[in-house]
Scaffold this active site. Sequence first.
Site, PDB file in Angstrom:
ATOM      1  N   ASP A   1       0.826  -1.211   0.000  1.00 54.05           N
ATOM      2  CA  ASP A   1       0.000   0.000   0.000  1.00 54.05           C
ATOM      3  C   ASP A   1       0.857   1.257   0.000  1.00 54.05           C
ATOM      4  O   ASP A   1       2.063   1.221   0.287  1.00 54.05           O
ATOM      5  CB  ASP A   1      -0.951   0.008   1.211  1.00 54.05           C
ATOM      6  CG  ASP A   1      -0.218  -0.038   2.554  1.00 54.05           C
ATOM      7  OD1 ASP A   1       0.779  -0.766   2.661  1.00 54.05           O
ATOM      8  OD2 ASP A   1      -0.646   0.669   3.481  1.00 54.05           O
TER       9      ASP A   1
ATOM     10  N   ASP B   1       8.380   4.647  -1.209  1.00 56.59           N
ATOM     11  CA  ASP B   1       7.745   3.928  -0.089  1.00 56.59           C
ATOM     12  C   ASP B   1       6.549   3.122  -0.590  1.00 56.59           C
ATOM     13  O   ASP B   1       5.450   3.613  -0.609  1.00 56.59           O
ATOM     14  CB  ASP B   1       7.343   4.965   0.957  1.00 56.59           C
ATOM     15  CG  ASP B   1       6.924   4.329   2.267  1.00 56.59           C
ATOM     16  OD1 ASP B   1       7.090   3.110   2.422  1.00 56.59           O
ATOM     17  OD2 ASP B   1       6.416   5.052   3.130  1.00 56.59           O
TER      18      ASP B   1
ATOM     19  N   GLU C   1      -0.064  -0.977   5.699  1.00 55.51           N
ATOM     20  CA  GLU C   1       1.040  -0.573   6.567  1.00 55.51           C
ATOM     21  C   GLU C   1       0.987   0.924   6.852  1.00 55.51           C
ATOM     22  O   GLU C   1       1.461   1.372   7.891  1.00 55.51           O
ATOM     23  CB  GLU C   1       2.383  -0.921   5.908  1.00 55.51           C
ATOM     24  CG  GLU C   1       3.599  -0.782   6.819  1.00 55.51           C
ATOM     25  CD  GLU C   1       4.200   0.614   6.872  1.00 55.51           C
ATOM     26  OE1 GLU C   1       5.005   0.879   7.781  1.00 55.51           O
ATOM     27  OE2 GLU C   1       3.870   1.465   6.008  1.00 55.51           O
ATOM     28  N   GLU C   2       0.403   1.676   5.916  1.00 58.18           N
ATOM     29  CA  GLU C   2       0.462   3.146   6.032  1.00 58.18           C
ATOM     30  C   GLU C   2      -0.660   3.731   6.881  1.00 58.18           C
ATOM     31  O   GLU C   2      -0.816   4.945   6.938  1.00 58.18           O
ATOM     32  CB  GLU C   2       0.429   3.786   4.632  1.00 58.18           C
ATOM     33  CG  GLU C   2       1.622   3.432   3.741  1.00 58.18           C
ATOM     34  CD  GLU C   2       2.919   4.115   4.174  1.00 58.18           C
ATOM     35  OE1 GLU C   2       2.931   4.752   5.246  1.00 58.18           O
ATOM     36  OE2 GLU C   2       3.910   3.990   3.439  1.00 58.18           O
TER      37      GLU C   2
ATOM     38  N   GLU D   1      11.911  -1.274   3.059  1.00 60.57           N
ATOM     39  CA  GLU D   1      11.584   0.144   3.273  1.00 60.57           C
ATOM     40  C   GLU D   1      12.764   1.002   2.820  1.00 60.57           C
ATOM     41  O   GLU D   1      13.908   0.568   2.860  1.00 60.57           O
ATOM     42  CB  GLU D   1      11.318   0.404   4.770  1.00 60.57           C
ATOM     43  CG  GLU D   1      10.086  -0.283   5.323  1.00 60.57           C
ATOM     44  CD  GLU D   1       8.778   0.463   5.028  1.00 60.57           C
ATOM     45  OE1 GLU D   1       8.804   1.465   4.274  1.00 60.57           O
ATOM     46  OE2 GLU D   1       7.735   0.022   5.536  1.00 60.57           O
TER      47      GLU D   1
ATOM     48  N   HIS E   1       6.127   9.800   1.048  1.00 58.79           N
ATOM     49  CA  HIS E   1       4.859  10.479   1.362  1.00 58.79           C
ATOM     50  C   HIS E   1       4.802  11.898   0.809  1.00 58.79           C
ATOM     51  O   HIS E   1       3.898  12.650   1.142  1.00 58.79           O
ATOM     52  CB  HIS E   1       4.586  10.526   2.872  1.00 58.79           C
ATOM     53  CG  HIS E   1       4.579   9.175   3.531  1.00 58.79           C
ATOM     54  ND1 HIS E   1       4.191   8.972   4.832  1.00 58.79           N
ATOM     55  CD2 HIS E   1       4.902   7.945   3.058  1.00 58.79           C
ATOM     56  CE1 HIS E   1       4.290   7.678   5.143  1.00 58.79           C
ATOM     57  NE2 HIS E   1       4.729   7.037   4.062  1.00 58.79           N
TER      58      HIS E   1
HETATM   59 ZN   LIG Z   1       6.829   2.113   3.987  1.00 61.21          ZN
END
Ligand SMILES: [Zn+2]
Length: 365
Positions: A75, A104, A134-135, A163, A342
């Site tokens: 995700d 990411d 996960e986010e 990651e 992000h």
């Molecule tokens: Zn991540």
Amino acid sequence: MSNPVLDLAADPVDLTAALVDIESESRNEAAIADAVEEALRRQTTGFEILRHGNRVLARTNRGVGRRVILAGHLDTVPVAGNLPHRRETHPEEGDVLHGCGTVDMKSGDAVFLHLAATLDEPASDLTLIFYDCEEIAAEFNGLNDIERELPDWLTGDVAILGEPTAGLIEAGCQGTLRVRLSATGTRAHSARSWMGDNAVHKLGGLLTTLSAYEARRVDIDGCEYREGLSAVAVSGGVAGNVIPDAAHVDVNFRFAPDRSIDQALDHVREVFAADLADGVSLEVTDSAAGALPGLAHPAAAALVEAAGGRFRAKYGWTDVSRFSALGIPAVNLGPGDPNLAHRVDERVPVAQIRAVTDLLRSYLS
Ligand SMILES: [Zn+2]
């Protein structure tokens, strides 16, 4: 619309781009999980493959004595006008791939998928874990479901989470503890303040303690961890003419992984001992254990060696600590600058995707 078809054997940079173009905000991972599952079934040999919700798992069972787990979430955070991917030459960074998830962590996923399809006879058994959610809040993390329902998939000698680390091994991670320190008093009209007992004033000592606090630096397995004890929010007050009867400070302690959560809490109680003795109360609002680097374990040491002996401490909390809690040494290793994750201008240097692929290929061969 037909499902996108991935080519795992092709260039991992192109594979990253293809994964990026399958939009997969948290809770919307079905399409990407379908594509990953289909490609693994079509393009790998010798893997047992399991679909579990929007999680895709694959493992070899050759019994070669060492098992390496490669794990990545599928995700991303919400798209910010940064799809589809764009590839271009950046003035300082050279050939880069732009787009949501490039850092990411679809470049990390792409490296793992590419290796699964192209390594023949790896020296270790491999377990690939691609998971969802996960986010968002930790309770929704797909690794919880795997831990609960498929625990035998979470065994191995070392776990590598893809990651972003700009291609460096980042070992362990710090723990986090959040506490609320609350003071109480007596409400009164501020024109007759002597009738009241001001709760906000009682926070003064706490704040002084915080600004004078000297955080520890500690070396564990050659990784330096730097702790921090910080006020992250403060609240109190009723109205412009009222002596407040309640006030609190939220404090976050980021602690090195040689402390357990209980030890971290003991430390925080010790730091604020004088305030607690004065009637301030302490309530734990959130905590997550850290993870020791575990680099002394042979499977982890071999990875460090393959990376030319270069590694550093991880500061933030990541899923590494879930593996560590299961007794599996775990590291983060993936392409991309974590500071760009992000962001609208999220982008990964193509060279880092290739470098991580090469590093892991030599480690796993
Ligand atoms: Zn991540």
